[in-house]
Design a protein around this motif. Structure first.
Motif, PDB file in Angstrom:
ATOM      1  N   LYS A 192      -0.126   0.613  -5.726  1.00 11.66           N
ATOM      2  CA  LYS A 192       0.479   0.023  -4.529  1.00 11.66           C
ATOM      3  C   LYS A 192       0.198   0.885  -3.294  1.00 11.66           C
ATOM      4  O   LYS A 192      -0.013   0.375  -2.194  1.00 11.66           O
ATOM      5  CB  LYS A 192       1.993  -0.094  -4.754  1.00 11.66           C
ATOM      6  CG  LYS A 192       2.621  -1.198  -3.990  1.00 11.66           C
ATOM      7  CD  LYS A 192       4.012  -1.526  -4.493  1.00 11.66           C
ATOM      8  CE  LYS A 192       4.779  -2.195  -3.381  1.00 11.66           C
ATOM      9  NZ  LYS A 192       6.101  -1.633  -3.210  1.00 11.66           N
ATOM     10  N   GLY A 193       0.194   2.181  -3.503  1.00 12.09           N
ATOM     11  CA  GLY A 193      -0.033   3.095  -2.369  1.00 12.09           C
ATOM     12  C   GLY A 193      -1.500   3.268  -2.020  1.00 12.09           C
ATOM     13  O   GLY A 193      -1.835   3.913  -1.029  1.00 12.09           O
ATOM     14  N   TYR A 194      -2.386   2.677  -2.840  1.00 13.76           N
ATOM     15  CA  TYR A 194      -3.825   2.892  -2.632  1.00 13.76           C
ATOM     16  C   TYR A 194      -4.294   2.464  -1.233  1.00 13.76           C
ATOM     17  O   TYR A 194      -5.047   3.172  -0.572  1.00 13.76           O
ATOM     18  CB  TYR A 194      -4.621   2.143  -3.713  1.00 13.76           C
ATOM     19  CG  TYR A 194      -6.091   2.045  -3.394  1.00 13.76           C
ATOM     20  CD1 TYR A 194      -6.901   3.172  -3.451  1.00 13.76           C
ATOM     21  CD2 TYR A 194      -6.672   0.840  -2.996  1.00 13.76           C
ATOM     22  CE1 TYR A 194      -8.246   3.106  -3.134  1.00 13.76           C
ATOM     23  CE2 TYR A 194      -8.013   0.765  -2.681  1.00 13.76           C
ATOM     24  CZ  TYR A 194      -8.799   1.889  -2.758  1.00 13.76           C
ATOM     25  OH  TYR A 194     -10.120   1.814  -2.430  1.00 13.76           O
ATOM     26  N   ASN A 195      -3.808   1.307  -0.804  1.00 15.06           N
ATOM     27  CA  ASN A 195      -4.263   0.805   0.490  1.00 15.06           C
ATOM     28  C   ASN A 195      -3.949   1.802   1.609  1.00 15.06           C
ATOM     29  O   ASN A 195      -4.785   2.072   2.470  1.00 15.06           O
ATOM     30  CB  ASN A 195      -3.607  -0.544   0.775  1.00 15.06           C
ATOM     31  CG  ASN A 195      -4.535  -1.444   1.521  1.00 15.06           C
ATOM     32  OD1 ASN A 195      -5.750  -1.323   1.388  1.00 15.06           O
ATOM     33  ND2 ASN A 195      -3.986  -2.314   2.332  1.00 15.06           N
ATOM     34  N   GLY A 196      -2.736   2.353   1.557  1.00 15.18           N
ATOM     35  CA  GLY A 196      -2.346   3.350   2.558  1.00 15.18           C
ATOM     36  C   GLY A 196      -3.236   4.580   2.471  1.00 15.18           C
ATOM     37  O   GLY A 196      -3.679   5.125   3.493  1.00 15.18           O
ATOM     38  N   GLY A 197      -3.499   5.014   1.246  1.00 15.01           N
ATOM     39  CA  GLY A 197      -4.357   6.190   1.043  1.00 15.01           C
ATOM     40  C   GLY A 197      -5.769   5.932   1.548  1.00 15.01           C
ATOM     41  O   GLY A 197      -6.388   6.787   2.183  1.00 15.01           O
ATOM     42  N   ARG A 198      -6.270   4.727   1.282  1.00 15.34           N
ATOM     43  CA  ARG A 198      -7.620   4.366   1.740  1.00 15.34           C
ATOM     44  C   ARG A 198      -7.699   4.356   3.269  1.00 15.34           C
ATOM     45  O   ARG A 198      -8.649   4.854   3.862  1.00 15.34           O
ATOM     46  CB  ARG A 198      -7.980   2.975   1.185  1.00 15.34           C
ATOM     47  CG  ARG A 198      -9.294   2.418   1.704  1.00 15.34           C
ATOM     48  CD  ARG A 198      -9.487   0.970   1.320  1.00 15.34           C
ATOM     49  NE  ARG A 198      -8.481   0.060   1.826  1.00 15.34           N
ATOM     50  CZ  ARG A 198      -8.429  -0.416   3.065  1.00 15.34           C
ATOM     51  NH1 ARG A 198      -9.328  -0.039   3.951  1.00 15.34           N
ATOM     52  NH2 ARG A 198      -7.478  -1.246   3.434  1.00 15.34           N
ATOM     53  N   SER A 219      -1.358   9.051  -3.622  1.00 17.14           N
ATOM     54  CA  SER A 219      -2.332  10.138  -3.661  1.00 17.14           C
ATOM     55  C   SER A 219      -3.695   9.654  -4.151  1.00 17.14           C
ATOM     56  O   SER A 219      -4.647  10.392  -4.132  1.00 17.14           O
ATOM     57  CB  SER A 219      -1.810  11.283  -4.531  1.00 17.14           C
ATOM     58  OG  SER A 219      -1.306  10.783  -5.741  1.00 17.14           O
ATOM     59  N   VAL A 220      -3.765   8.389  -4.576  1.00 18.10           N
ATOM     60  CA  VAL A 220      -5.048   7.830  -4.996  1.00 18.10           C
ATOM     61  C   VAL A 220      -5.667   7.144  -3.790  1.00 18.10           C
ATOM     62  O   VAL A 220      -5.035   6.299  -3.158  1.00 18.10           O
ATOM     63  CB  VAL A 220      -4.809   6.821  -6.144  1.00 18.10           C
ATOM     64  CG1 VAL A 220      -5.986   5.893  -6.343  1.00 18.10           C
ATOM     65  CG2 VAL A 220      -4.512   7.584  -7.433  1.00 18.10           C
ATOM     66  N   ASN A 221      -6.885   7.525  -3.431  1.00 19.18           N
ATOM     67  CA  ASN A 221      -7.397   6.996  -2.165  1.00 19.18           C
ATOM     68  C   ASN A 221      -8.861   6.592  -2.162  1.00 19.18           C
ATOM     69  O   ASN A 221      -9.418   6.320  -1.115  1.00 19.18           O
ATOM     70  CB  ASN A 221      -7.125   7.987  -1.032  1.00 19.18           C
ATOM     71  CG  ASN A 221      -7.915   9.257  -1.189  1.00 19.18           C
ATOM     72  OD1 ASN A 221      -8.777   9.353  -2.038  1.00 19.18           O
ATOM     73  ND2 ASN A 221      -7.622  10.239  -0.364  1.00 19.18           N
TER      74      ASN A 221
END
Ligand SMILES: Nc1nc2c(ncn2[C@@H]2O[C@H](COP(=O)(O)OP(=O)(O)OP(=O)(O)O)[C@@H](O)[C@H]2O)c(=O)[nH]1
Ligand SMILES: [Mg+2]
Length: 437
Positions: free
Chosen positions: A205-211, A370-372
């Protein structure tokens, strides 16, 4: 370890060109001996020393030399750094002499690859180091630093350990097939799988923010021909990047450029204007505009007449720019409801649009995990699917099947940090680095 992995490798670690200082880096057992062959007075100790460098009778300089002994170096093996006066010719000649003295030219990313092979860093940290070098905004820098320091590694290791625990419980069911033991271990296995799944989903879910932190918010300018998209694109960038003319259909292809505003990066994309056309090339450009808009984080719809916005819904991923229609809304309303009035040509009101984009970027990155990058994301997706299968298998299939699914999840999670990386993944990651890194 193959022979080539034991070689003393050397490369120029600083940008090639004229500068105050340039650095040549050596790594591998024997680096100190190699450096001693081309220097006078270098003691091979781990402190900086000014020494005469006599590479050959013609190539000379007064340089600083530092040795890194044991595993204290970047690569985790004996290394030497030599700092020269930053002449392009001087540095190149010095490197040739070091190669003559027995070192091998390093490949792109080979120093960092050795740091990984020697267990100094994992693959996510290696990627973080690459991102640090490529960072072009405060947001990207912050995220790259955290990753290089092991934030992603820690997160993935935690999920990996939760999955290992689940697998250990499932193994108990194989060893003790009695019904009451099975019932209890099944319950515990499901709980562990759920814990791992919860963390994976949080990261996905947080990937988009990390990207977005890493690459920048992708902002696509769309609208009819002559709406002023290219004019606005140039105004936002502060440079004359795209062609502007009063001829409809001037922009045929998507043009993209980075804008940095308040420490955040924005990838601005100017696109071909939308209209009915018989031109084959223009049609292709319009298809590209539609595709770009679909892949955007935010779409800026540029219109020249207020009638063009009525009846259209504005979601949180769309900003409508009314170009040169000042009378339509009052100054207080300007910027509300996702509608901004500005003059693309003079730049009046453009700051308001930048602020709006900044707000959107802040909102979308606040939950950044933290996954980006796409590699990490794809591996987590596979792990999620394997864990979902394992969870169903706990109550419907044999413990062997559960273990097989959990092993698949572990393989995938392990590939993120590099516990069991394939050669192609390693080659892909390290080939993106510069020579000397
Ligand atoms: N006066 C005024 N003219 C503008 C403004 N914005 C754009 N123009 C003019 O409108 C014409 C078209 O502008 P462009 O920026 O090329 O329009 P576009 O939307 O990129 O058009 P296409 O590339 O054909 O889709 C040019 O002559 C610009 O100088 C504005 O804010 N005020
Ligand atoms: Mg244009």
């Amino acid at each position: 370890m193959t022979n080539s992995e034991k070689d003393v490798i050397a490369a120029i670690a600083t940008p090639h060109g004229r500068g105050a200082i340039s650095c040549i880096r050596l790594s591998g057992a024997g680096s100190v001996e190699t450096a001693k062959k081309v220097t006078e007075g270098f003691d091979g100790k781990s402190h900086a020393l000014m020494v005469n460098c006599k590479f050959s009778s013609k190539v000379r300089d007064k340089i600083m030399a530092v040795a890194f002994l044991g595993n204290k170096s970047y690569t985790g093996e004996e290394s030497v750094e030599l700092y020269f006066h930053g002449g392009k010719y001087l540095t190149e000649q010095a490197l040739l002499c070091i190669l003559d003295a027995g070192a091998r030219m390093a490949e792109a990313g080979e120093f960092t690859r050795r740091a990984f092979m020697n267990g100094k860093i994992d693959l996510t940290q290696a990627e973080g180091i690459g991102d640090l070098i490529d960072a072009d905004s405060m947001l990207a820098l912050d995220s790259a630093y955290e990753q290089s320091e092991g934030k992603t590694r820690k997160t993935i290791d935690e999920i990996y350990n939760q999955t290992v625990t689940a697998a250990a419980k499932a193994e108990v069911s194989i060893d003790y097939p009695e019904e009451d033991v099975q019932e209890q271990t099944n319950e515990e296995t499901v709980k562990d799988i759920d814990d791992a799944l919860e963390n994976i989903r949080k990261e996905l879910k947080g990937y988009n923010g990390g990207r977005i932190k890493r690459e920048g918010l992708r902002v696509v300018l769309t609208g009819k021909t002559n709406a002023g998209k290219s004019t606005l694109f140039n105004t936002l960038l502060g440079e004359d990047r795209a062609i502007v003319s009063d001829e409809e259909g001037t922009t045929r292809d998507a043009v993209e450029e980075k804008m940095i505003y308040r420490g955040c990066a924005f990838v601005l994309v100017d696109t071909a204007g939308l209209r009915e056309t018989d031109s084959k090339a223009e049609k292709m450009g319009i298809e590209r505009s539609i595709r770009e808009a679909k892949e955007a984080d935010v779409v800026i719809r540029v219109v020249r007449k207020k009638e063009q916005i009525s009846g259209k819904t504005v979601d949180e991923n769309t900003v409508i720019v009314l170009n040169s229609c000042k009378s339509f809304i009052s100054e207080e309303q300007n910027g509300s409801n996702g509608i901004i009035v500005l003059n693309a040509k003079t730049g009046e009101g453009a700051e308001k649009l930048k602020e709006k984009l900044y707000e959107i970027s802040k909102f979308k990155t606040q939950s950044g995990g933290s996954v980006n990058n796409a590699r990490q994301y794809a591996a987590l997706k596979v792990a999620e699917e394997s864990l979902e299968r394992a969870k169903i298998a706990v109550n419907t299939l044999t413990a062997d099947c559960v273990c097989a699914d959990l092993r698949e999840a572990l393989d995938s999670l392990g590939s993120v940090t590099g516990k069991n990386p394939s050669d192609s993944v390693i080659d892909e990651i390290f080939s993106k680095f510069c020579v000397g890194k």
